[in-house]
Design an enzyme around this catalytic site. Structure first.
Site, mmCIF file in Angstrom:
data_model
loop_
_atom_site.group_PDB
_atom_site.id
_atom_site.type_symbol
_atom_site.label_atom_id
_atom_site.label_comp_id
_atom_site.label_asym_id
_atom_site.label_seq_id
_atom_site.Cartn_x
_atom_site.Cartn_y
_atom_site.Cartn_z
ATOM 1 N N ASP A 1 0.319 18.008 -9.774
ATOM 2 C CA ASP A 1 1.474 18.788 -9.688
ATOM 3 C C ASP A 1 2.996 17.966 -9.530
ATOM 4 O OD1 ASP A 1 -0.748 20.728 -10.100
ATOM 5 O OD2 ASP A 1 -0.096 21.518 -8.104
ATOM 6 N N TYR B 1 4.288 16.967 -12.700
ATOM 7 C CA TYR B 1 3.897 17.951 -13.731
ATOM 8 C C TYR B 1 5.606 17.686 -13.963
ATOM 9 C CZ TYR B 1 4.051 22.307 -15.566
ATOM 10 O OH TYR B 1 3.965 23.796 -16.445
ATOM 11 N N ASP B 2 5.926 18.563 -12.150
ATOM 12 C CA ASP B 2 7.332 19.792 -11.438
ATOM 13 C C ASP B 2 8.595 18.171 -12.127
ATOM 14 O OD1 ASP B 2 5.980 21.182 -10.041
ATOM 15 O OD2 ASP B 2 5.846 20.842 -8.663
ATOM 16 N N SER C 1 5.842 32.842 -11.808
ATOM 17 C CA SER C 1 5.842 31.694 -11.079
ATOM 18 C C SER C 1 6.983 31.796 -10.375
ATOM 19 C CB SER C 1 6.341 30.567 -12.568
ATOM 20 O OG SER C 1 5.316 29.710 -11.576
ATOM 21 N N LEU C 2 7.072 30.542 -9.580
ATOM 22 C CA LEU C 2 8.121 30.797 -8.367
ATOM 23 C C LEU C 2 9.155 29.262 -8.485
ATOM 24 C CD1 LEU C 2 5.876 31.014 -5.140
ATOM 25 C CD2 LEU C 2 7.499 32.382 -5.716
ATOM 26 N N GLU D 1 5.020 32.246 3.827
ATOM 27 C CA GLU D 1 2.748 32.600 3.985
ATOM 28 C C GLU D 1 3.143 31.120 2.996
ATOM 29 O OE1 GLU D 1 2.615 35.641 0.405
ATOM 30 O OE2 GLU D 1 3.861 36.949 1.702
ATOM 31 N N LYS E 1 1.069 28.627 0.370
ATOM 32 C CA LYS E 1 0.957 28.803 -0.721
ATOM 33 C C LYS E 1 -0.272 27.968 -0.763
ATOM 34 C CE LYS E 1 2.937 27.888 -5.120
ATOM 35 N NZ LYS E 1 1.931 26.989 -5.655
ATOM 36 N N ASP F 1 -3.767 27.317 -3.450
ATOM 37 C CA ASP F 1 -4.112 26.569 -4.446
ATOM 38 C C ASP F 1 -5.598 27.053 -5.226
ATOM 39 O OD1 ASP F 1 -3.068 25.375 -5.979
ATOM 40 O OD2 ASP F 1 -3.519 23.225 -5.039
ATOM 41 N N ARG G 1 -3.281 35.710 -14.691
ATOM 42 C CA ARG G 1 -2.244 35.691 -15.061
ATOM 43 C C ARG G 1 -1.337 35.571 -16.112
ATOM 44 N NH1 ARG G 1 2.217 31.635 -12.383
ATOM 45 N NH2 ARG G 1 1.183 29.968 -13.536
ATOM 46 N N GLU H 1 -3.952 36.083 -4.772
ATOM 47 C CA GLU H 1 -4.777 34.225 -5.197
ATOM 48 C C GLU H 1 -6.142 34.620 -4.584
ATOM 49 O OE1 GLU H 1 -2.105 32.877 -6.014
ATOM 50 O OE2 GLU H 1 -3.115 30.745 -5.848
ATOM 51 N N TYR I 1 -0.944 39.093 -1.534
ATOM 52 C CA TYR I 1 0.664 38.665 -1.674
ATOM 53 C C TYR I 1 2.070 39.466 -2.120
ATOM 54 C CZ TYR I 1 -0.324 35.457 -5.045
ATOM 55 O OH TYR I 1 -0.602 34.460 -5.960
ATOM 56 N N LYS J 1 10.310 33.920 0.603
ATOM 57 C CA LYS J 1 9.870 35.569 0.101
ATOM 58 C C LYS J 1 11.214 36.790 0.911
ATOM 59 C CE LYS J 1 6.040 35.710 -1.591
ATOM 60 N NZ LYS J 1 4.507 36.941 -2.352
ATOM 61 N N LYS K 1 7.894 23.137 -1.551
ATOM 62 C CA LYS K 1 5.542 21.976 -1.581
ATOM 63 C C LYS K 1 6.147 21.524 -0.795
ATOM 64 C CE LYS K 1 4.744 23.748 -6.200
ATOM 65 N NZ LYS K 1 4.455 22.895 -7.100
ATOM 66 N N CYS L 1 -15.419 -6.774 -24.295
ATOM 67 C CA CYS L 1 -15.888 -5.822 -23.210
ATOM 68 C C CYS L 1 -16.971 -6.040 -21.948
ATOM 69 C CB CYS L 1 -16.535 -4.769 -24.332
ATOM 70 S SG CYS L 1 -17.552 -4.041 -23.861
ATOM 71 N N CYS M 1 -20.493 -4.676 -23.155
ATOM 72 C CA CYS M 1 -21.368 -5.315 -24.596
ATOM 73 C C CYS M 1 -20.685 -6.705 -24.960
ATOM 74 C CB CYS M 1 -21.679 -4.711 -25.399
ATOM 75 S SG CYS M 1 -19.955 -4.326 -26.666
ATOM 76 N N CYS N 1 -12.790 -2.105 -26.889
ATOM 77 C CA CYS N 1 -14.315 -3.438 -27.422
ATOM 78 C C CYS N 1 -14.365 -2.962 -28.885
ATOM 79 C CB CYS N 1 -15.093 -2.257 -25.834
ATOM 80 S SG CYS N 1 -16.843 -2.792 -26.860
ATOM 81 N N CYS O 1 -22.449 -1.091 -28.630
ATOM 82 C CA CYS O 1 -21.941 -0.891 -27.224
ATOM 83 C C CYS O 1 -22.382 0.122 -26.353
ATOM 84 C CB CYS O 1 -20.313 -1.270 -26.799
ATOM 85 S SG CYS O 1 -19.336 -0.830 -24.871
HETATM 86 S S1 IVH Z 1 4.557 34.750 -4.750
HETATM 87 C C1 IVH Z 1 7.012 36.795 -8.318
HETATM 88 N N1 IVH Z 1 3.156 34.221 -2.957
HETATM 89 O O1 IVH Z 1 1.994 30.548 -6.561
HETATM 90 C C2 IVH Z 1 6.228 36.058 -7.317
HETATM 91 N N2 IVH Z 1 2.653 33.316 -4.840
HETATM 92 O O2 IVH Z 1 4.174 29.349 -8.211
HETATM 93 C C3 IVH Z 1 4.381 35.573 -7.708
HETATM 94 N N3 IVH Z 1 0.681 31.692 -4.964
HETATM 95 O O3 IVH Z 1 1.510 32.110 -9.935
HETATM 96 C C4 IVH Z 1 3.722 34.466 -6.624
HETATM 97 N N4 IVH Z 1 0.556 31.198 -2.839
HETATM 98 O O4 IVH Z 1 -0.491 32.027 -8.019
HETATM 99 C C5 IVH Z 1 3.222 34.154 -4.631
HETATM 100 N N5 IVH Z 1 1.671 33.710 -1.258
HETATM 101 C C6 IVH Z 1 1.621 33.615 -2.220
HETATM 102 C C7 IVH Z 1 1.243 32.172 -2.869
HETATM 103 C C8 IVH Z 1 2.141 32.649 -4.515
HETATM 104 C C9 IVH Z 1 0.448 30.397 -4.006
HETATM 105 C C10 IVH Z 1 0.759 31.069 -5.985
HETATM 106 C C11 IVH Z 1 0.455 31.764 -7.683
HETATM 107 C C12 IVH Z 1 1.245 31.807 -8.217
HETATM 108 C C13 IVH Z 1 2.121 30.354 -8.050
HETATM 109 C C14 IVH Z 1 3.575 30.871 -8.252
#
Ligand code: IVH
Length: 670
Positions: free
Chosen positions: A31, A34-35, A80-81, A112, A114, A116, A135, A171, A220, A283, A307, A399, A402, A417, A423
């Site tokens: 992650d 990716y970020d 997404s967030l 809240e 987050k 996975d 989604r 979730e 949520y 939020k 995060k 190798c 082999c 190889c 092999c």
């Molecule tokens: S709110 C418009 N609340 O995180 C906001 N998302 O990176 C919608 N996730 O797609 C998301 N825990 O799969 C929200 N307490 C939480 C969450 C949460 C996990 C995931 C969710 C979302 C992703 C966004």
């Protein structure tokens, strides 16, 4: 490198990572990686407004829904967030939002954990559960209603006071314990992490498989609703609880000044929680303020995910093992003194390749720093302390399995190889790949079984797999087998005697032909017979077939070379012939909307369009068109944007129908 080239390269990697994560439930990077790719791309896009079009993919969430499930359009998009990683970034994010609204007061949040897992949208009509959707790309997801109904935690009905129509979001996740138990029961095909296990379990075409998996649900967020449910997010969560939904018990009301302490508190409890979390979502509690803040791009302005940093640890590098992959690639792997990294016992880490080892000068016996970010394979960051009597690691030139020479091409990072099919490692890896989830997906034919049958001489090449049911009696007598297991394996193999063209192409394990490229080829050629004839004809450089192959959007010269090289080998043709006797390859799923005027048409886009090119292409393909890069006699339409050049000219010369962007949109029903 120009900003444009740099951005394009980053976007390609992001798209590939999206596909790996969302479509195949098999992440290829952490992650954190990716970020950081996203952030780099976003920074370039922000500094270069002229690249706005190119950067539009960044605004897309997730990936398009996988085929096989019905599609559901979300009434309100699933978003997404935005992420932050430090107290400073958190403060800056919320200061920016204050400025946006011209406010001065500190924010009141609901915080809240987050989770996975994978997000789900649950629709209730007349207070009855009617639909569940993943989604997908944010606007359209997969219909997983039947699968969702296997979760005991899903409320099937809402009480009297609930609105007539409401979308409730949450979730779906798997606890750490259920994840470990699932992997223990399937040691051959383990899931990489609970998130993948949850996604893989929910997105089953057969809901009876989902029913056997333990999935949990936290609600949520809200989507569309006929009438408002509450004034605050906290009030909304309370209502959800009253309606029978599980809401994460660690959710809390937190003032802006308390957020840092809350974050640290949850961080300290993280390892002990029964499920994986990768941060905390903050939020804005006041829903009227949420409405004023609205959205930007793919994320709301009223929330952010803070995060946790990647987890680090130090341990001793005991050995560097060299693994040989299906294409002969020699991959180094670090064997470590087992160490606990954020609640997970780590014994192996990736060292990427030869140059990486040299660059970091990691030596056997060194104390190294290790990082594990949420999922996928842990990484070695560098040497913390040099071990006694160490010497630089010499990457093998042969190798280890082999003994054949291992060579490295000038422009490649990987040493391979040269043993090919002589092999054993390559043969076994190819067979494992052939049986794997994205390929033939044969239950029970995992790494261990393939290795065992290979050593026993029962398996040499892919077609032998389909001969195994004829050896059922012999297999039943093997140690650890028995009649029931042997019969089960035969049934699993026989159940896979029909396969879609894209899976078949992917299963062959041709270099550079991953799931994406296999899909491109399958879509383009449609049937196995057509594909095979075309590939054999494409061996000749300059042939029409070779030109056609090169013109498929996404297929570059390197891919074309690998493909024709496969078809130029007599033993590969023998394998194909033997497979043809055992399996039926089904035609690729062609146009979904066969009545669209674009279905089955070959199209080229040229010049600058108002619509982003990837989107235009995706739309056309969704309607059954084939999009290629170059204009030929086979082209049906050329969509001509501004400043179109040679392609438009060629189309005019060949008398091919040219469309304006408006005309294209009309045909596509946009
Ligand atoms: S709110 C418009 N609340 O995180 C906001 N998302 O990176 C919608 N996730 O797609 C998301 N825990 O799969 C929200 N307490 C939480 C969450 C949460 C996990 C995931 C969710 C979302 C992703 C966004």
């Amino acid at each position: 490198m120009s900003a444009k080239t740099k951005l394009k390269a980053l976007l390609e990697r992001i798209e590939a990572a999206n596909a790996a994560y969302y479509e195949r439930d098999a992440p290829e990077m952490t992650d954190a990686e990716y970020d950081s790719l996203r952030r780099e791309a976003e920074d370039i896009a922000a500094a270069h407004p002229e690249l706005r079009e190119e950067a539009r993919v960044l605004a897309r969430v997730g990936a398009r829904p996988a085929t096989g499930f019905g599609k559901v359009r979300h009434r309100t998009p699933m978003l997404s967030l935005d992420n932050v990683f430090s107290p400073e970034a958190f403060a800056e994010f919320w200061q920016g939002k204050r400025r946006f609204l011209g406010l001065e007061a500190a924010w009141d949040f609901v915080a809240e954990p987050k989770i996975d897992g994978l997000s789900i949208s649950l629709t209730y009509e007349s207070r009855k559960f009617v639909r569940a959707a993943t989604r997908g790309d944010g606007t359209e997801g997969e219909d997983v209603t039947a699968n969702m109904l296997t979760l005991a935690e899903l409320p099937r009905e809402l009480p009297e006071d609930a609105p007539d129509f409401i979308e409730i979001r949450g979730e779906v996740y798997m606890t750490k314990a259920d994840f470990l138990a699932l992997n223990e029961a399937n040691p051959d095909k383990p899931f990489a992490n609970p998130r993948n296990a949850a996604a893989g379990s929910l997105r089953q075409l057969d809901p009876s498989v989902t029913a056997k998996r333990k999935l949990s649900l936290f609600a949520y967020a809200q989507g569309e609703t006929a009438t408002p449910v509450a004034d605050t997010h906290w009030g909304y969560l309370e209502t959800l609880k009253r309606w029978g939904f599980k809401v994460n018990p660690l959710s809390a009301r937190v003032g802006e000044a308390e957020a840092e302490a809350f974050q640290a508190g949850i961080g300290a409890r993280r390892a002990a929680l029964p499920y994986d979390i990768d941060g905390v979502v903050y939020k804005v509690n006041d829903l009227a303020l949420q409405a004023r803040l609205g959205f930007v791009g793919r994320a709301p302005r009223w929330a952010c995910a803070w995060k946790f940093p990647a987890e680090k640890a130090s341990t001793v590098l005991e050995d560097i093992e060299i693994q040989v992959g299906r294409t002969g690639a020699l991959t180094p792997r670090a064997r470590l003194t087992p160490v606990n990294v954020g609640g997970v016992l780590v014994q192996y880490a990736t060292l990427h390749n030869e140059d990486e080892i040299a660059r970091k000068d990691v030596r056997i016996g060194d104390t190294v720093e290790l990082q594990r970010a949420g999922d996928v394979i842990p990484q070695i960051l560098g040497v913390l302390k040099r071990g006694a009597h160490t010497h630089p690691f010499h990457f093998p030139t042969h190798c280890p399995v082999c003994g054949a020479l291992a060579v490295r091409d000038a422009d490649e990072a990987v040493r391979r190889c040269t043993g090919g099919l002589s092999c054993p490692a390559q043969v076994v890896e190819r067979l494992i790949h052939f049986c794997s989830r994205g390929a033939f997906d044969i239950e029970g034919m995992g790494e261990k079984t393939v290795q065992e049958f290979y050593e026993a001489g029962l398996l040499r090449a892919a077609p032998d797999i389909f001969a195994l049911p004829r050896h059922e009696a012999e297999i039943a007598k093997r140690e650890g087998w028995g009649e029931v297991s042997a019969a089960k394996l035969s049934a699993a193999i026989n159940a896979r005697r029909e396969i879609g063209l894209e899976r078949f192409i992917y299963a062959l394990g041709i270099r550079r032909i991953g799931e994406n490229n296999a899909k491109l080829l399958a879509r383009h050629y449609g049937s196995y017979a057509h594909w095979k004839v075309a590939m054999r004809a494409a061996i000749e450089i300059g042939s029409d077939a070779r030109l056609e192959l090169g013109s498929i959007s996404g297929v570059g010269p390197a891919i074309a070379t690998d493909l024709v090289a496969f078809f130029a080998e007599a033993h590969n043709l023998d394998t194909l012939a033997a497979l043809e006797r055992e399996v039926t390859v089904l035609d690729a799923a062609m146009a979904t909307a066969s009545d669209s005027p674009l279905a089955g048409k070959v199209m080229v886009f040229t010049g600058t369009l108002a619509m982003a090119r990837p989107e235009a292409k995706a739309r056309a393909e969704a309607l059954g068109a084939k999009v290629t890069e170059s204009v030929s006699k086979k082209t049906d339409f050329v969509v001509v944007g501004e400043d179109a050049g040679s392609k438009a000219k060629k189309a005019a010369e060949l008398g091919i129908r040219m469309l304006t962007e408006q005309e294209f949109k009309k045909m596509a029903g946009l």
